[in-house]
Design a protein around this motif. Structure first.
Motif, PDB file in Angstrom:
ATOM      1  N   VAL A  81       0.730  -1.367   0.011  1.00 17.41           N
ATOM      2  CA  VAL A  81      -0.032   0.011   0.048  1.00 17.41           C
ATOM      3  C   VAL A  81       0.793   1.169   0.025  1.00 17.41           C
ATOM      4  CG1 VAL A  81      -1.818   1.322   1.181  1.00 17.41           C
ATOM      5  CG2 VAL A  81      -1.969  -1.092   1.105  1.00 17.41           C
ATOM      6  N   GLY A  82       1.961   1.348   0.773  1.00 13.83           N
ATOM      7  CA  GLY A  82       2.941   2.484   0.795  1.00 13.83           C
ATOM      8  C   GLY A  82       3.654   2.653  -0.412  1.00 13.83           C
ATOM      9  N   GLY A  83       4.107   1.711  -1.082  1.00  8.04           N
ATOM     10  CA  GLY A  83       4.881   1.809  -2.070  1.00  8.04           C
ATOM     11  C   GLY A  83       3.718   2.134  -3.415  1.00  8.04           C
ATOM     12  N   ALA A  84       2.877   1.582  -3.503  1.00 11.46           N
ATOM     13  CA  ALA A  84       1.987   1.979  -4.328  1.00 11.46           C
ATOM     14  C   ALA A  84       1.486   3.282  -4.313  1.00 11.46           C
ATOM     15  CB  ALA A  84       0.669   1.123  -4.436  1.00 11.46           C
ATOM     16  N   SER A  85       1.237   3.982  -2.868  1.00 12.87           N
ATOM     17  CA  SER A  85       0.770   5.335  -2.870  1.00 12.87           C
ATOM     18  C   SER A  85       1.931   6.282  -3.364  1.00 12.87           C
ATOM     19  CB  SER A  85       0.415   5.475  -1.372  1.00 12.87           C
ATOM     20  OG  SER A  85      -0.080   4.403  -0.943  1.00 12.87           O
ATOM     21  N   LEU A  86       3.109   5.938  -3.035  1.00 11.96           N
ATOM     22  CA  LEU A  86       4.219   6.633  -3.395  1.00 11.96           C
ATOM     23  C   LEU A  86       4.385   6.912  -4.904  1.00 11.96           C
ATOM     24  CD1 LEU A  86       7.368   5.603  -1.190  1.00 11.96           C
ATOM     25  CD2 LEU A  86       6.674   7.741  -1.508  1.00 11.96           C
ATOM     26  N   LEU A  87       4.270   5.863  -5.628  1.00 10.51           N
ATOM     27  CA  LEU A  87       4.285   5.630  -6.958  1.00 10.51           C
ATOM     28  C   LEU A  87       2.920   6.499  -7.623  1.00 10.51           C
ATOM     29  CD1 LEU A  87       5.237   2.191  -7.733  1.00 10.51           C
ATOM     30  CD2 LEU A  87       6.888   4.377  -8.026  1.00 10.51           C
ATOM     31  N   ALA A  88       1.884   6.552  -6.896  1.00 11.22           N
ATOM     32  CA  ALA A  88       0.680   7.189  -7.427  1.00 11.22           C
ATOM     33  C   ALA A  88       0.919   8.769  -7.298  1.00 11.22           C
ATOM     34  CB  ALA A  88      -0.409   6.813  -6.595  1.00 11.22           C
ATOM     35  N   VAL A  89       1.408   9.263  -6.052  1.00 15.07           N
ATOM     36  CA  VAL A  89       1.879  10.443  -5.959  1.00 15.07           C
ATOM     37  C   VAL A  89       2.641  11.143  -7.069  1.00 15.07           C
ATOM     38  CG1 VAL A  89       3.081  12.205  -4.448  1.00 15.07           C
ATOM     39  CG2 VAL A  89       1.220  10.557  -3.609  1.00 15.07           C
TER      40      VAL A  89
END
Lengths: 297, 273
Positions: free
Chosen positions: A73-81
């Protein structure tokens, strides 16, 4: 025994109360009070049944996935930002000037929190140790002179240990007699039958003496490291963990398990309580039978 | 060679490995300093930190950060100039959902293997009672006294009730009227138990979040958070076994793990006959 188990229980007070928010379960309330008070048969139970907690069940069964979930979840949100920034044409500069940047920074902070929590969860994963099947023969040998009540108590102790812990073998020696030898037992190479417990050899050995002297439970979490292992020859050769529970000062219970460090601290507490109970029961029986035989003279 | 008897088998990073199993190659590590050279997996234990403030539980840190950052996000949203452009809305939506997830993280972490179980607290009001029916034999009374004592000591139970064919043994903190004699208390409990109909329960009941469920039995003390009922007879064909049940309650939520319930079932087997 009633005198010892007394009415005042000293339960240790622990001021560390954790109060966390929990989602409440909503169940339809169907509590009906029956009016008759003279019926003999028990009133049927109309209270609520516990509902299943899907989240808890999912997490308990997919432990590894749940542990790495915050990382994904954290990694995906980083990329999403970052993706959001590039797609909308704003330069990926981390300053707090515009409110877009501030929102992005806050989201990044939360993503990093999730990542670190996931890593911490991975680091505290308990090592899973596979149980080792004990090699030997299955046996159930109870001393024939014992009354039925004692035998049923010993068998109850065996059933509890078998169900609740990783115990696979149980041997109880009291007053120099082997009262019960049950579970997996080492196989003697000569005649392919069970190894009989040599109570004299056991009681003269260092294992027994050490336990009797300390009057405390002894937990050998990894039996292969223990040099006195040869004195417990009646246990299967690949028994992984052993608990030696003294029964007062006259007996010992040898409990063999199939997993290294397989007995938890709660198991140890329960086993010592059962040991005290067995000591009280057996002690009383043997004193009564000793008095009975003395009266016969 | 030292043998350490490990009472907490769940701590993977610090378990000693016997000499025979040391491998010659070094394991990969994220940071330089490790406790144990023979770990075959990434040693991430350096990431665990503590503020050192006693009583502060760092496992709730994601929740506080979630609340804090979430409220900052909302503040940012409402203080921005009115035509908020779409990318910002997307960022904020992402941030708010991350905040909600962070708030839920400690709850999820409770169900992982090896998580720390809450400690029980004693109820503020109410007193301890110990009532045994007078209609049962001495050896059974002894067994009951021992079993209730052991349940109160070895699990996080604060109240235990055992019923054997209608005769009760009650011990611990209960919400009962004081100034009653033992016999009167026993009858009072019996009446309450009959009203709830607990003798008729056919399967085990486990309420790990008692205050959220719709059960509300007034004999239990305030602050009860977990409840577990284990009936003796589970098979209708076993009529010759003793009828009854065993009830334990605790002020800690999720107090009875699988192992605790297995041990409580073993205690119930003793009275089953």
């Amino acid at each position: 025994m009633e005198a010892r188990i007394i009415l005042q229980i000293q339960i240790p007070w622990n001021p560390n109360r954790q109060s966390s928010r929990r989602p409440s379960l909503h169940l339809p309330r169907s509590f009906i009070r029956a009016s008759s008070s003279t019926s003999q048969k028990p009133r049927s139970y109309k209270g609520p049944k516990p509902s299943t907690n899907l989240v808890a069940d999912f997490i308990s069964s997919n432990d590894d996935l749940a542990r790495s979930l915050p990382i994904y979840v954290g990694g995906a949100s980083l990329l999403a930002v970052l993706f959001n920034r590039t797609v909308s044409g704003i330069a990926p500069v981390a300053d707090a000037s515009s409110s877009q940047s501030r929102a992005d920074l806050l989201a990044l902070g939360l993503a990093v929190t999730n990542l670190l929590t996931g890593l911490v969860w991975l680091s505290i994963r308990p090592k899973s140790i596979t149980p080792v099947n004990p090699e030997g023969v299955d046996c159930k040998v109870v001393d024939s002179d014992l009354p039925v009540s004692i035998v049923s108590e010993l068998l109850w102790a065996w059933e509890s240990l078998k169900v609740a812990t990783c115990c696979k073998s149980l041997v109880i020696v009291y007053n120099g007699i082997c009262l019960i030898q049950i579970g997996m037992v080492a196989e003697s190479p000569q005649d392919k039958k069970r190894v009989i417990v040599n109570t004299d050899k056991l009681m003269q050995g260092s294992v027994y003496r050490g336990v009797m002297k300390s009057k405390a439970q002894s937990y050998l979490a990894n039996l292969s490291l223990y040099p006195g292992r040869s004195e417990l020859a009646f246990l299967p050769a690949n028994t992984q963990a052993v608990i030696l529970q003294p029964l007062g000062d006259k007996g010992i219970a040898v409990i063999g398990g199939n997993t290294i460090r397989g007995f938890t601290s709660s198991d140890q507490a329960w086993i010592s309580s059962i040991g005290e109970k067995l000591d009280a029961t057996l002690g009383r029986y043997f004193i009564d039978s000793a008095e009975g035989s003395r009266e016969n003279y | 060679m030292s043998i350490r008897i490990c009472n907490l088998p769940f701590n993977s990073s610090f378990a000693p490995q016997p000499r025979a199993r040391i491998s010659s190659r070094r394991s990969t590590r994220v940071f330089a300093r490790t406790e144990n050279d023979t770990q075959q997996q990434l040693n991430l234990s350096v990431l665990r930190f503590t503020f050192g403030i006693p009583g502060l539980d760092e496992s709730y840190l994601p929740r506080w950060l979630g609340y804090g950052f979430g409220s900052l996000l909302l503040l940012n949203h409402f203080s921005a100039s009115v035509p908020i452009n779409e990318p910002q809305l997307r960022s904020e939506a992402l941030g708010l959902s991350l905040a909600a997830f962070s708030i839920a993280l400690p709850y999820i972490g409770k169900f992982l293997k090896g998580s720390v179980v809450e400690q029980r607290t004693l109820p503020e009001e109410g007193e301890q009672v110990f009532v045994i029916s007078s209609n049962i034999g001495d050896s059974l009374k002894e067994d009951l006294a021992w079993a209730t004592y052991v349940l109160l000591r070895n699990t996080s139970t604060i109240a235990v009730l055992v019923s054997i064919q209608g005769e009760l043994c009650v011990r611990g903190y209960w919400n009962c009227p004081d100034q009653m004699s033992k016999a009167q208390l026993h009858d009072w409990f019996k009446k309450k138990v009959d009203e709830i109909g607990l003798a008729d329960v056919k399967e085990t009941l486990y309420f790990p979040q008692y205050e959220g469920s719709s059960a509300s039995w007034d004999i239990l003390p305030n602050g009860t958070r977990s409840l577990f009922v284990q009936p003796f007879v589970q098979d209708i064909n076993e009529q010759q076994k003793m009828n009854g049940f065993l009830l334990v309650a605790s002020t800690a939520g999720y107090a009875y793990s699988d192992k605790d319930r297995a041990w409580i079932g073993a205690m119930a087997e003793k009275f089953r006959g």
